[in-house]
Design an enzyme around this catalytic site. Structure first.
Site, mmCIF file in Angstrom:
data_model
loop_
_atom_site.group_PDB
_atom_site.id
_atom_site.type_symbol
_atom_site.label_atom_id
_atom_site.label_comp_id
_atom_site.label_asym_id
_atom_site.label_seq_id
_atom_site.Cartn_x
_atom_site.Cartn_y
_atom_site.Cartn_z
ATOM 1 N N SER A 14 0.820 -1.213 0.000
ATOM 2 C CA SER A 14 0.000 0.000 0.000
ATOM 3 C C SER A 14 0.851 1.260 0.000
ATOM 4 O O SER A 14 0.596 2.206 -0.758
ATOM 5 C CB SER A 14 -0.926 -0.001 1.220
ATOM 6 N N THR A 41 0.604 -6.667 2.019
ATOM 7 C CA THR A 41 -0.109 -7.411 3.061
ATOM 8 C C THR A 41 -1.598 -7.104 3.063
ATOM 9 O O THR A 41 -2.425 -8.010 3.119
ATOM 10 C CB THR A 41 0.493 -7.091 4.443
ATOM 11 N N CYS A 42 -1.971 -5.844 3.025
ATOM 12 C CA CYS A 42 -3.379 -5.480 3.166
ATOM 13 C C CYS A 42 -4.247 -6.157 2.105
ATOM 14 O O CYS A 42 -5.270 -6.750 2.411
ATOM 15 C CB CYS A 42 -3.544 -3.964 3.096
ATOM 16 N N CYS A 47 -5.930 -7.070 5.444
ATOM 17 C CA CYS A 47 -7.229 -6.401 5.584
ATOM 18 C C CYS A 47 -8.328 -6.987 4.701
ATOM 19 O O CYS A 47 -9.422 -7.303 5.170
ATOM 20 C CB CYS A 47 -7.107 -4.915 5.249
ATOM 21 N N LYS A 50 -9.055 -10.892 5.250
ATOM 22 C CA LYS A 50 -9.550 -11.011 6.627
ATOM 23 C C LYS A 50 -10.999 -10.562 6.718
ATOM 24 O O LYS A 50 -11.825 -11.218 7.364
ATOM 25 C CB LYS A 50 -8.685 -10.174 7.554
ATOM 26 N N GLY A 174 -3.049 -11.892 21.991
ATOM 27 C CA GLY A 174 -4.267 -11.205 22.382
ATOM 28 C C GLY A 174 -4.484 -9.894 21.655
ATOM 29 O O GLY A 174 -5.269 -9.059 22.107
ATOM 30 N N TYR A 176 -4.909 -7.597 17.718
ATOM 31 C CA TYR A 176 -5.860 -7.541 16.598
ATOM 32 C C TYR A 176 -6.071 -8.907 15.950
ATOM 33 O O TYR A 176 -7.192 -9.392 15.815
ATOM 34 C CB TYR A 176 -5.299 -6.645 15.488
ATOM 35 N N GLU A 180 -9.500 -11.130 16.132
ATOM 36 C CA GLU A 180 -10.314 -11.220 14.919
ATOM 37 C C GLU A 180 -10.494 -12.666 14.473
ATOM 38 O O GLU A 180 -11.626 -13.127 14.248
ATOM 39 C CB GLU A 180 -9.664 -10.390 13.812
ATOM 40 N N ASP A 296 4.685 0.251 7.486
ATOM 41 C CA ASP A 296 4.939 -0.613 8.636
ATOM 42 C C ASP A 296 6.414 -0.857 8.920
ATOM 43 O O ASP A 296 6.764 -1.260 10.035
ATOM 44 C CB ASP A 296 4.247 -1.961 8.435
ATOM 45 N N ALA A 334 -9.902 0.042 13.736
ATOM 46 C CA ALA A 334 -10.995 -0.899 13.999
ATOM 47 C C ALA A 334 -10.436 -2.291 14.192
ATOM 48 O O ALA A 334 -9.376 -2.634 13.669
ATOM 49 C CB ALA A 334 -12.001 -0.888 12.843
ATOM 50 N N HIS A 429 -33.184 8.403 13.800
ATOM 51 C CA HIS A 429 -33.812 7.300 14.532
ATOM 52 C C HIS A 429 -34.558 6.366 13.586
ATOM 53 O O HIS A 429 -35.157 6.831 12.612
ATOM 54 C CB HIS A 429 -34.788 7.888 15.562
ATOM 55 N N GLU A 434 -27.183 7.144 16.698
ATOM 56 C CA GLU A 434 -27.824 8.286 17.343
ATOM 57 C C GLU A 434 -27.439 8.411 18.808
ATOM 58 O O GLU A 434 -27.503 9.500 19.388
ATOM 59 C CB GLU A 434 -29.341 8.189 17.204
#
Length: 455
Positions: A14, A41-42, A47, A50, A174, A176, A180, A296, A334, A429, A434
């Site tokens: 990337s 990798t991504c 990413c 996965k 333990g 990411y 996942e 990275d 995330a 809503h 919200e």
């Protein structure tokens, strides 16, 4: 055989692709060197595949909920080989797209392993390339020697190429990747046990997210072993023997090594920092003048959007007359477990450590989709507000659509939104999002003066 360029990029992931394309768009003559597949990798091992596995695993939950919504289904059955075949086709398509983008930009793709000879020279086999500038974008790879014997275990790279799933598996780590894939595999029919050093998974995340993630993993049937990292892994005839910190030896058919990743710096004659990453200055220049490093391989914020932003910024700096490097203080991230979680800004502990006094707004609820079918999944949300000026410092969420919601609200935080801006925003809503504009009273105020963390 020599060739002259304005820029040589080492690594076509990337970061490297972003730097090369932007430099070419600015009129530079660019070569990009890659020893493997184009995309990094991504696209190929991280990413994208996965998240495709997450989608497959998420259908397990959808099938379980469907009868509550009036559907009658035949018992579903997952076939890893079919998924792997479709995944391979998709990553091949994406690699072709990346190649076309580079070629369309006029970037020369050079296959082979690059050797950095001096600040202006790269050797690939018997070919030597010279350039005014060089960008190193070699990324990172799974660490394979963190525990004695773990080199025999699969990493995320191998997991995504499995043709059949094990019946029972251990996941070591333990972070990411561990969280996942534990979440995904459990929903695809694997009996999963997780072993990690800390009391909770996802060290470095907000406490609310960590406790919520642990609860979600346990609810998915995963056996958690906090504070019980393995001391060694032994290969047996038909599997593995995992010897944990509690001195017990446990048999597993398959073990995933998710103990971390390391920058790909082997063979690079450049200065490394204490973590083994390439040392860079404020302009991302390495210890060699004119040689830069992005992504990275610098082990700063190992996220694809950061790598892309750094690659583009270096290209702008070298060929566009100047650029602003990305601000790494507030980067959204995330974890694509089920349910997913997302965050932007400091954790509550980090804000407290920085000497800030913050108002903490929190909510937890069972989302409508779950409540309708009697499900127990919970959504958790938190806002951190600076008491001094009411600026929203951070938001954290665990629950369905968390990455999409946090990405949108990250714009508001980047723009310097204050709590009153959230309060005067009308709710949409019925949505989960919200709740971020409906939290009116703080659950507590924390700061140096509270000491115990309670107002």
């Amino acid at each position: 055989m020599e060739a002259e360029f304005d820029l040589i990029t080492i690594g076509a992931g990337s970061a490297g692709v972003a730097a090369s394309r932007r430099a070419a768009a600015l009129g530079a003559r660019v070569a990009i060197v890659e020893a493997g597949r184009v995309g990094g990798t991504c696209v190929l091992r991280g990413c994208v595949p996965k998240k495709l596995l997450m989608y497959a695993a998420g259908l397990h939950d959808a099938f379980a909920e469907a009868p509550g919504y009036g559907w009658t289904l035949e018992p579903p059955r997952f076939e890893m080989a079919r998924w792997a075949q479709a995944k391979a086709a998709e990553t091949a398509r994406l690699e072709a797209v990346y190649r076309r983008m580079l070629e369309g930009a006029g970037v020369e793709i050079v296959a082979g392993r690059a050797q950095l000879e001096d600040p202006n020279t790269v050797r690939i086999g018997d070919r030597r390339l010279r350039a005014r500038h060089i960008v190193v974008a070699t990324g990172a790879s799974p660490a394979r020697d963190t525990i004695p014997g773990i080199e025999a275990c699969a990493t995320s790279d191998e997991l995504l190429d499995l043709q059949a799933l094990p019946r029972r598996a251990a996941i070591v780590g333990g972070g990411y990747i561990a969280v996942e894939f534990a979440s995904h595999l459990a929903r695809l029919g694997v009996a999963v046990e997780m072993f990690y050093r800390d009391r909770l998974p996802l060290r470095g995340f907000d406490e609310m997210l960590r406790t919520g993630a642990a609860a979600a993993l346990a609810a998915a049937g995963i056996t958690l072993h906090p504070g019980n990292a393995p001391r060694e892994v032994q290969r047996t005839g038909d599997g593995f023997l995992l010897v944990a910190a509690d001195e017990r030896a446990r048999d597993f058919e398959w073990v995933l090594n998710a103990t971390g990743r390391r920058p790909n710096t082997e063979g690079l004659p450049l200065e490394l920092d204490e973590r083994g990453a390439l040392r860079v200055d404020a302009r991302l220049q390495t210890s060699w003048p004119g040689v830069y490093a992005v992504g990275d391989v610098t082990d700063r914020r190992n996220l694809t959007p950061v790598a892309i932003a750094e690659g583009r910024a270096v290209a702008e700096m070298l060929f566009g007359g100047g650029a602003t490097l990305p601000d790494l203080e507030r980067v959204a991230s995330a974890v694509f477990m089920l349910p997913p979680l997302a965050t932007v800004g400091p954790s509550e502990a980090e804000a407290l450590a920085a000497g800030l006094t913050v108002e903490v707004y929190e909510t937890e609820f069972r989302p409508m989709r779950q409540a309708f079918v009697g499900g127990e999944e919970r959504t958790r949300m938190k806002l951190l507000v600076d008491s001094a000026d009411q600026r929203v410092l951070a938001l954290h969420m665990l629950g369905a659509d968390a990455p999409e919601i946090v990405q949108s609200l990250a714009v508001a935080l980047t723009a310097g939104a204050r709590k009153q801006d959230f309060d005067r925003t009308l709710a949409l809503h019925p949505t989960a999002a919200e709740e971020f504009v409906l939290m009116r009273a703080p659950s507590r105020v924390v700061g140096p003066e509270t000491q115990t963390g309670r107002a």
